[in-house]
Design an enzyme around this catalytic site. Structure first.
Site, PDB file in Angstrom:
ATOM      1  N   ARG A   1      41.920  53.620  32.602  1.00  0.00           N
ATOM      2  CA  ARG A   1      41.039  52.455  32.741  1.00  0.00           C
ATOM      3  C   ARG A   1      41.420  51.325  31.797  1.00  0.00           C
ATOM      4  O   ARG A   1      41.011  50.191  31.990  1.00  0.00           O
ATOM      5  CB  ARG A   1      39.587  52.864  32.560  1.00  0.00           C
ATOM      6  CG  ARG A   1      38.654  52.089  33.489  1.00  0.00           C
ATOM      7  CD  ARG A   1      37.294  52.732  33.624  1.00  0.00           C
ATOM      8  NE  ARG A   1      36.815  53.209  32.364  1.00  0.00           N
ATOM      9  CZ  ARG A   1      36.264  54.414  32.163  1.00  0.00           C
ATOM     10  NH1 ARG A   1      36.115  55.243  33.159  1.00  0.00           N
ATOM     11  NH2 ARG A   1      35.865  54.783  30.959  1.00  0.00           N
TER      12      ARG A   1
ATOM     13  N   TYR B   1      33.419  26.571  43.373  1.00  0.00           N
ATOM     14  CA  TYR B   1      33.656  27.556  44.440  1.00  0.00           C
ATOM     15  C   TYR B   1      32.319  28.187  44.852  1.00  0.00           C
ATOM     16  O   TYR B   1      31.552  28.637  43.995  1.00  0.00           O
ATOM     17  CB  TYR B   1      34.616  28.594  43.850  1.00  0.00           C
ATOM     18  CG  TYR B   1      35.096  29.686  44.740  1.00  0.00           C
ATOM     19  CD1 TYR B   1      35.801  29.413  45.910  1.00  0.00           C
ATOM     20  CD2 TYR B   1      34.899  31.022  44.386  1.00  0.00           C
ATOM     21  CE1 TYR B   1      36.275  30.436  46.703  1.00  0.00           C
ATOM     22  CE2 TYR B   1      35.382  32.057  45.173  1.00  0.00           C
ATOM     23  CZ  TYR B   1      36.064  31.757  46.337  1.00  0.00           C
ATOM     24  OH  TYR B   1      36.539  32.776  47.106  1.00  0.00           O
TER      25      TYR B   1
ATOM     26  N   ASP C   1      37.022  27.520  35.879  1.00  0.00           N
ATOM     27  CA  ASP C   1      37.834  28.127  36.932  1.00  0.00           C
ATOM     28  C   ASP C   1      39.059  27.234  37.098  1.00  0.00           C
ATOM     29  O   ASP C   1      38.973  26.123  37.602  1.00  0.00           O
ATOM     30  CB  ASP C   1      37.013  28.183  38.230  1.00  0.00           C
ATOM     31  CG  ASP C   1      37.751  28.905  39.361  1.00  0.00           C
ATOM     32  OD1 ASP C   1      38.997  28.887  39.361  1.00  0.00           O
ATOM     33  OD2 ASP C   1      37.067  29.458  40.245  1.00  0.00           O
TER      34      ASP C   1
ATOM     35  N   LYS D   1      45.733  33.673  44.432  1.00  0.00           N
ATOM     36  CA  LYS D   1      46.259  32.420  44.968  1.00  0.00           C
ATOM     37  C   LYS D   1      47.694  32.164  44.486  1.00  0.00           C
ATOM     38  O   LYS D   1      48.623  32.725  45.024  1.00  0.00           O
ATOM     39  CB  LYS D   1      45.319  31.271  44.612  1.00  0.00           C
ATOM     40  CG  LYS D   1      43.835  31.577  44.871  1.00  0.00           C
ATOM     41  CD  LYS D   1      43.523  31.696  46.360  1.00  0.00           C
ATOM     42  CE  LYS D   1      42.165  32.339  46.661  1.00  0.00           C
ATOM     43  NZ  LYS D   1      41.006  31.762  46.021  1.00  0.00           N
TER      44      LYS D   1
HETATM   45  C1  LIG Z   1      39.660  32.200  45.898  1.00  0.00           C
HETATM   46  C2  LIG Z   1      38.985  31.619  44.728  1.00  0.00           C
HETATM   47  C3  LIG Z   1      38.293  32.410  43.824  1.00  0.00           C
HETATM   48  C4  LIG Z   1      38.034  33.882  44.067  1.00  0.00           C
HETATM   49  O1  LIG Z   1      39.173  34.645  44.020  1.00  0.00           O
HETATM   50  P1  LIG Z   1      39.319  36.020  44.831  1.00  0.00           P
HETATM   51  O2  LIG Z   1      40.557  36.578  44.227  1.00  0.00           O
HETATM   52  O3  LIG Z   1      39.432  35.664  46.271  1.00  0.00           O
HETATM   53  O4  LIG Z   1      38.101  36.846  44.536  1.00  0.00           O
HETATM   54  C5  LIG Z   1      37.756  31.819  42.698  1.00  0.00           C
HETATM   55  N1  LIG Z   1      37.881  30.492  42.492  1.00  0.00           N
HETATM   56  C6  LIG Z   1      38.521  29.707  43.342  1.00  0.00           C
HETATM   57  C7  LIG Z   1      38.619  28.245  43.035  1.00  0.00           C
HETATM   58  C8  LIG Z   1      39.096  30.226  44.484  1.00  0.00           C
HETATM   59  O5  LIG Z   1      39.690  29.420  45.362  1.00  0.00           O
END
Ligand SMILES: *Cc1c(COP(=O)(O)O)cnc(C)c1O
Length: 401
Positions: free
Chosen positions: A62, A116, A188, A213
């Protein structure tokens, strides 16, 4: 040895980051260490490890093994100001866990209203159930932001450019206000990655990314990260361990592979996105193009001041479209898939209703033309830009058929 003191460029860092010989052995990439049990040399060795809690200490699955440690270490090395990085099974998990690391019942959270949607849903959903109040703020209205603070405000959540609508916030100014009020600033930074924006050098305390992403980059893995300086890194790490977060070594190896080429992929998709944005701006069917990398965009000056790069994401609205015509448009696209996520090598299109991009603050945002409402977000991939533009062109011509 003077070479060692010279700061390396981001491209060189992307190649070297996290590649410790004790984790890779003689090969270039760290092998996939699939592990739950870690074996100790002796009882004394087990006891000794128990006292420490850091990447590099074998303990139990973990807490990861060299494949995950190499990825976390690489992300820390490319994040100026970071002491460490914690990995999560998705970006959404990173967001929730980072917020839980800094908030407790009775606290108030301020959230950028263009964040988001799942982040807002976490704030107004699970956090509310755990006794945390959330207030949304207009990311462009500094006076309203300052006025939103109260004694209970303990954290602020930023996202810039905003998801879908792409407004660029003055993060240094907003984070300074948050600091004056004793609140933790979280951001973010998925859109820019540390190659395009360095949050910890611009007043933020914790930076979160969906590695799904740009870092993954090939639409085949899900992961998230949070990086911070010494104070908050420890809390992030402890909270993630208490929540039981761990990422698979196979996915960590894929993410590391993606990271090595992230710089060239982002450069290329940024170029493509700017070309597509300019072309869309010249079209009579289009009302509003949202792309801060493009000169003339409302966020371009701030983006030029604070950012060192962009990505392939942009949005636009139709002038006088109908929901049916917009659906025809995306259905007619050949090179753009219809789907969630972005940052992959392939282009994607996703419709959104502009009114639903916000929870609380007025629509439309200042500067938008009345009637802007039917949005499409494009993620520009690595195809030839001329082919993408030709595809958009034929789809526009067919949307009113
Ligand atoms: C896709 C996304 C997330 C979430 O990520 P996941 O890996 O799909 O859970 C968070 N913030 C932004 C800006 C995103 O585009």
């Amino acid at each position: 040895m003077s070479q060692d003191n010279k700061p390396k460029g981001s491209a060189t860092k992307l190649v070297e980051a996290g590649r410790k010989e004790e984790w890779t052995g003689a090969v270039v990439n760290p092998p996939v260490w699939r592990a739950s049990t870690h074996l100790y040399a002796s009882e004394a060795d087990r006891k000794d490890t128990l006292k420490r809690n850091q990447d590099g200490d074998f303990y139990y699955g973990r807490r990861g093994a060299p494949t995950q440690w190499a990825l976390a270490e690489a992300l820390t090395e490319i994040e100026p100001g970071a002491e460490g990085t914690v990995l999560y099974p998705s970006g959404a998990a990173a967001i929730t866990a980072a917020l839980m690391a800094v908030l407790r019942p009775g606290d108030t959270l301020l959230i950028s209203d263009n964040a988001y949607e799942p982040t807002r849903s976490t704030a107004f959903g699970i956090l509310k159930r755990w006794g945390i109040e959330t207030r949304a703020f207009d990311p462009l209205d500094h006076a309203a932001f300052e006025a939103a603070f109260c004694e209970k405000t303990k954290a602020v959540w930023f996202e810039s450019p905003g998801s879908l609508t792409m407004e660029v916030s003055d993060i240094p100014a907003l984070a300074a206000i948050a600091r004056e009020h004793g609140a933790v600033s979280l951001i973010d930074n998925t859109w820019a990655s540390p190659l395009g924006f360095q949050p910890l050098m611009h007043g933020c305390d914790i930076t979160v990314m969906s590695l799904t992403k740009h870092v993954g980059g090939h639409s085949d893995l899900m992961m998230g990260s949070a990086s911070a300086g010494a104070k908050y890194y420890k809390r992030l790490r402890q909270t993630a361990q208490q929540l039981g977060h761990v990422v698979s070594p196979d996915d960590a190896a894929l993410a590391l592979r993606g990271l090595r080429t992230m710089g060239v992929r982002l450069e290329r998709s940024t170029q493509g996105a700017v070309e597509v944005a300019k072309w869309l701006s010249s079209r009579s069917e289009i009302a509003h193009v949202m792309c801060p990398m493009m000169a003339g965009d409302a966020g371009h000056d701030l983006w030029s001041r604070d950012f060192t790069g962009g990505c392939g994401l942009l949005s636009f609205t139709f002038k006088a479209g109908t929901i049916e015509a917009r659906a025809k448009f995306v259905d007619a696209l050949d090179l753009f898939g219809i789907g969630y996520s972005w940052g992959g090598f392939e282009s994607l299109a996703l419709v959104f209703d502009a009114e639903t991009t916000r929870s609380a603050t007025p629509w439309p945002p200042s500067g938008w033309q009345a009637g802007d409402g039917l949005g499409v977000r494009l993620s520009i991939g690595l195809e030839d830009t001329a082919d993408l533009i030709a595809d958009l062109d034929q789809a526009l011509s067919r949307m009113n058929d």
